[in-house]
Each structure stands twice: as structure tokens, then as C-alpha cells.
Design an enzyme around this catalytic site. Sequence first.
Site, PDB file in Angstrom:
ATOM      1  N   ASP A  48      -2.080 -12.312   3.977  1.00 16.05           N
ATOM      2  CA  ASP A  48      -3.477 -11.872   4.014  1.00 16.05           C
ATOM      3  C   ASP A  48      -3.873 -11.802   5.490  1.00 16.05           C
ATOM      4  OD1 ASP A  48      -6.229 -11.682   4.061  1.00 16.05           O
ATOM      5  OD2 ASP A  48      -6.556 -13.198   2.514  1.00 16.05           O
ATOM      6  N   GLY A  56       0.832  -1.202   0.000  1.00 12.45           N
ATOM      7  CA  GLY A  56       0.000   0.000   0.000  1.00 12.45           C
ATOM      8  C   GLY A  56       0.868   1.253   0.000  1.00 12.45           C
ATOM      9  N   ALA A 113      -5.170  -2.567   5.217  1.00 12.36           N
ATOM     10  CA  ALA A 113      -6.542  -2.135   5.488  1.00 12.36           C
ATOM     11  C   ALA A 113      -7.382  -2.234   4.224  1.00 12.36           C
ATOM     12  CB  ALA A 113      -6.559  -0.688   5.991  1.00 12.36           C
ATOM     13  N   TYR A 114      -8.673  -2.360   4.427  1.00  8.94           N
ATOM     14  CA  TYR A 114      -9.643  -2.193   3.343  1.00  8.94           C
ATOM     15  C   TYR A 114      -9.935  -0.692   3.334  1.00  8.94           C
ATOM     16  CZ  TYR A 114     -14.005  -2.975   0.690  1.00  8.94           C
ATOM     17  OH  TYR A 114     -15.003  -2.962  -0.247  1.00  8.94           O
ATOM     18  N   TYR A 142     -16.825   2.083   6.519  1.00  2.90           N
ATOM     19  CA  TYR A 142     -15.356   2.056   6.679  1.00  2.90           C
ATOM     20  C   TYR A 142     -14.971   2.521   8.085  1.00  2.90           C
ATOM     21  CZ  TYR A 142     -10.557   3.893   6.176  1.00  2.90           C
ATOM     22  OH  TYR A 142      -9.222   4.189   6.354  1.00  2.90           O
TER      23      TYR A 142
HETATM   24  N1  LIG Z   1      -5.608   6.699   2.527  1.00  2.00           N
HETATM   25  C1  LIG Z   1      -6.014   7.578   3.434  1.00  2.00           C
HETATM   26  O1  LIG Z   1      -6.326   8.730   3.121  1.00  2.00           O
HETATM   27  C2  LIG Z   1      -6.072   7.185   4.878  1.00  2.00           C
HETATM   28  C3  LIG Z   1      -6.573   8.115   5.800  1.00  2.00           C
HETATM   29  C4  LIG Z   1      -6.601   7.771   7.163  1.00  2.00           C
HETATM   30  C5  LIG Z   1      -6.131   6.544   7.572  1.00  2.00           C
HETATM   31  N2  LIG Z   1      -5.681   5.649   6.645  1.00  2.00           N
HETATM   32  C6  LIG Z   1      -5.205   4.362   7.145  1.00  2.00           C
HETATM   33  O2  LIG Z   1      -3.816   4.297   6.870  1.00  2.00           O
HETATM   34  C7  LIG Z   1      -3.443   2.934   6.632  1.00  2.00           C
HETATM   35  C8  LIG Z   1      -2.690   2.857   5.326  1.00  2.00           C
HETATM   36  O3  LIG Z   1      -3.536   3.329   4.282  1.00  2.00           O
HETATM   37  P1  LIG Z   1      -3.034   3.454   2.769  1.00  2.00           P
HETATM   38  O4  LIG Z   1      -3.529   4.755   2.264  1.00  2.00           O
HETATM   39  O5  LIG Z   1      -1.598   3.115   2.667  1.00  2.00           O
HETATM   40  O6  LIG Z   1      -3.911   2.324   2.111  1.00  2.00           O
HETATM   41  P2  LIG Z   1      -3.697   1.522   0.760  1.00  2.00           P
HETATM   42  O7  LIG Z   1      -2.745   2.224  -0.137  1.00  2.00           O
HETATM   43  O8  LIG Z   1      -5.059   1.182   0.275  1.00  2.00           O
HETATM   44  O9  LIG Z   1      -2.973   0.216   1.279  1.00  2.00           O
HETATM   45  C9  LIG Z   1      -3.638  -0.747   2.042  1.00  2.00           C
HETATM   46  C10 LIG Z   1      -2.946  -2.042   1.819  1.00  2.00           C
HETATM   47  O10 LIG Z   1      -3.648  -3.048   2.545  1.00  2.00           O
HETATM   48  C11 LIG Z   1      -3.629  -4.193   1.756  1.00  2.00           C
HETATM   49  N3  LIG Z   1      -4.677  -5.126   2.094  1.00  2.00           N
HETATM   50  C12 LIG Z   1      -5.999  -5.099   1.769  1.00  2.00           C
HETATM   51  N4  LIG Z   1      -6.599  -6.205   2.216  1.00  2.00           N
HETATM   52  C13 LIG Z   1      -5.639  -6.925   2.847  1.00  2.00           C
HETATM   53  C14 LIG Z   1      -5.625  -8.168   3.492  1.00  2.00           C
HETATM   54  N5  LIG Z   1      -6.724  -8.935   3.602  1.00  2.00           N
HETATM   55  N6  LIG Z   1      -4.448  -8.627   4.002  1.00  2.00           N
HETATM   56  C15 LIG Z   1      -3.324  -7.893   3.882  1.00  2.00           C
HETATM   57  N7  LIG Z   1      -3.262  -6.725   3.273  1.00  2.00           N
HETATM   58  C16 LIG Z   1      -4.413  -6.246   2.754  1.00  2.00           C
HETATM   59  C17 LIG Z   1      -3.783  -3.708   0.334  1.00  2.00           C
HETATM   60  O11 LIG Z   1      -3.285  -4.683  -0.522  1.00  2.00           O
HETATM   61  P3  LIG Z   1      -3.913  -4.916  -1.984  1.00  2.00           P
HETATM   62  O12 LIG Z   1      -3.670  -3.640  -2.696  1.00  2.00           O
HETATM   63  O13 LIG Z   1      -3.161  -6.059  -2.500  1.00  2.00           O
HETATM   64  O14 LIG Z   1      -5.372  -5.161  -1.738  1.00  2.00           O
HETATM   65  C18 LIG Z   1      -2.946  -2.465   0.342  1.00  2.00           C
HETATM   66  O15 LIG Z   1      -1.638  -2.741  -0.063  1.00  2.00           O
HETATM   67  C19 LIG Z   1      -4.749   2.139   6.697  1.00  2.00           C
HETATM   68  O16 LIG Z   1      -4.892   1.632   8.005  1.00  2.00           O
HETATM   69  C20 LIG Z   1      -5.827   3.171   6.450  1.00  2.00           C
HETATM   70  O17 LIG Z   1      -7.051   2.793   7.037  1.00  2.00           O
HETATM   71  C21 LIG Z   1      -5.630   5.947   5.313  1.00  2.00           C
END
Ligand SMILES: NC(=O)c1ccc[n+]([C@@H]2O[C@H](COP(=O)([O-])OP(=O)(O)OC[C@H]3O[C@@H](n4cnc5c(N)ncnc54)[C@H](OP(=O)(O)O)[C@@H]3O)[C@@H](O)[C@H]2O)c1
Length: 295
Positions: free
Chosen positions: A37, A12, A69-70, A134
Site C-alpha cells: 500500500d 492494475g 494510483a487512485y 484527480y
Molecule cells: N487509465 C487511464 O486512462 C490513465 C490515463 C492517464 C494516466 N494514467 C496513469 O497511469 C497509471 C496506471 O493506471 P492504470 O490505468 O493501470 O490504473 P488502474 O488499472 O486503476 O491501476 C491502479 C492500481 O493502483 C493500485 N492502487 C490503488 N491504491 C493503491 C495504494 N494505496 N497502494 C498501492 N496500490 C494502489 C490499484 O490497486 P487496487 O485495484 O487493489 O485498488 C490498482 O491496481 C496511473 O498512474 C494513472 O494515473 C491512467
Amino acid sequence: MPLTVLVPGGSGQLGRDLAALASPSVDVVAPGSAELDVTATGQVLAAVRALAERAAETGAAPVVINAAAYTAVDAAETDEERAFAVNADGPRVLAAACASRRVPLIHVSTDYVFPGDASAPYEPSDKLGPRSAYGRTKAAGEDAVLGSGASSWVVRTGWLYGRSGTNFVKTMASLEASRDTLSVVDDQVGGPTWTADLAAGLLELASRAAAGEGPAQRVLHCTNAGAVSWCGFARAVFSHLGADPSRVHPCTTAEYPRPAPRPAYSVLSPASWVEAGLTPMRPWDEALEAYFAAE
Ligand SMILES: NC(=O)c1ccc[n+]([C@@H]2O[C@H](COP(=O)([O-])OP(=O)(O)OC[C@H]3O[C@@H](n4cnc5c(N)ncnc54)[C@H](OP(=O)(O)O)[C@@H]3O)[C@@H](O)[C@H]2O)c1
């Protein structure tokens, strides 16, 4: 103290920036979802066991930073079961494995656990009230981690952008290239955060946790400092691209309906982070400048 860090969600946008922090004293294992996973109990147990064994062999201190995360906020409205499995059930199993192996765990959460109707920055102790599927699943994940008995910390962040993945900055850059003007919501305010800055902060916390010096406060807020609306953020992106920011026009949330409700106000207070003795995060506009300079 040398560290060995397991980063579920390693492919991610945050996971990749955590992996990029590997150095001679920081060994990072950052599997993508195909390799680890978090909803597969056996895989989670094996990964934490392997981490503990690797640490014992090398003399490094083990720690887990969960970046998996999803994150498909709109899709979660009609797929809450799957979102719950990844955002709550997975972290529950991960935290239990960390508890049994005495491995500290840092779990990343979100501003979406709050209702978004505040007018001052949210503190960790403020009442939760997620308005989206979410947000509900992420709040359940926080509870699972904090109640696991593991030496654990929840770090809430918001409005992430990084070099990999899809995010607001990249979307604005692509729209700048393809549209004369665009409308962006101006009545939602938050704290844009560069994943490289967040990753560095999480690693600082991980080092403290691995040394047995983690903060007493177990829920922390970590975003780049300051606040801006999506429209203001888009205009800043246009400026960095050398484009005229007035091509971005303000609109209201009502004019741009989405399946999942968005918090109108999701600014997170930096107080918990600073009081824990962690390095204050720089202002969001400085971070954005650094992001473009590093491109
Ligand atoms: N993005 C935002 O603006 C934001 C804001 C606040 C908090 N957050 C939090 O910050 C954290 C990182 O977010 P991010 O933006 O880096 O998210 P991201 O780019 O969507 O990355 C999430 C990663 O989780 C993986 N994932 C999904 N299902 C999984 C599973 N069953 N087992 C293992 N890995 C799995 C995904 O892999 P695949 O791609 O292979 O599915 C992806 O690589 C998360 O906890 C998110 O909730 C994000």
C-alpha cells in the site's frame, strides 16, 4: 544489464502489463495494493529496501516503476483526500526511499494535469492547470517525485486500455453486445494508449535509467501516436469487433455530464520521448489492431 524492477500497483492494468515483461534478464516484482500500500510508509520503505537487497544479491540493477494510483476520476471529486494520499503522499514517500537507496524511480502521470483547452499537442514544459481533483492530486505527485532528490522521471500518458481492468475499449465491447446504438462524446480528443506498448516504453526508459543513462529531460510524454475523439475511438473498436461503426453516434460533452470535468483536448506531444532517444510509439490505430489480434 540485468534489471530488478519493483512495480507498485502491480494488479492494475498497466502494472499487469509491466509484470508480463519479466524475462531472464528482467526480474519484476509487482505487488498489488494488498501487499504494498503506497500510503503505508513502513511498507514502502520495506519494499524499496528489499528491492535494493535483492539487486545487491543478484548483481542486477534496481529500478522502481510506480503504476499505483487512485484512478477513479469521478469519485476523486468527493474523495480528494484519499486520492491525494495515493497519488501524491505515497509517491513522495516512495521517492524519498528511492533517493536514500539510490534507486532510480519512474513515476506514471496523466494528461489530466493540463487544462485541456489547447489546440496543439501538449509538451512537458507547457503550463499545468488541472481541472479535476484527480488531476490536482496527480500534479502534486509529479512535484513530490521531481523534488525528492531521487534520480526520477515523470512519464505522462493518457486514455489507457489493456487486457485487465475496466477501460473504454472493454466498455464499448460490452455495449456493442447489448445495445443497437449508442452516443459517445465527439468533442474530447486524446491519444488512446495500449498499456502493453506503454509498459514496453517504460521498461526501455527503466533500462536506461538503471544504467545511469537516463535522459536529461525528467518529464516525458508517452502515448500511442496520433489523436482521435472518444466517438472516433469507439467506432474503431466497433470496426475491430466486426460491428457497424455507424451504430456509434456522436454527442457533446454537455449532453453527457460527469462529476469530474474532462479535458476537451489532451493530446500529448511525442517530441520529448523521441528526443530522449526512446523508441517512438506506434500510431493508436495500429496499437488497437494489435490489441485485438492478441485477444
Ligand atoms: N487509465 C487511464 O486512462 C490513465 C490515463 C492517464 C494516466 N494514467 C496513469 O497511469 C497509471 C496506471 O493506471 P492504470 O490505468 O493501470 O490504473 P488502474 O488499472 O486503476 O491501476 C491502479 C492500481 O493502483 C493500485 N492502487 C490503488 N491504491 C493503491 C495504494 N494505496 N497502494 C498501492 N496500490 C494502489 C490499484 O490497486 P487496487 O485495484 O487493489 O485498488 C490498482 O491496481 C496511473 O498512474 C494513472 O494515473 C491512467
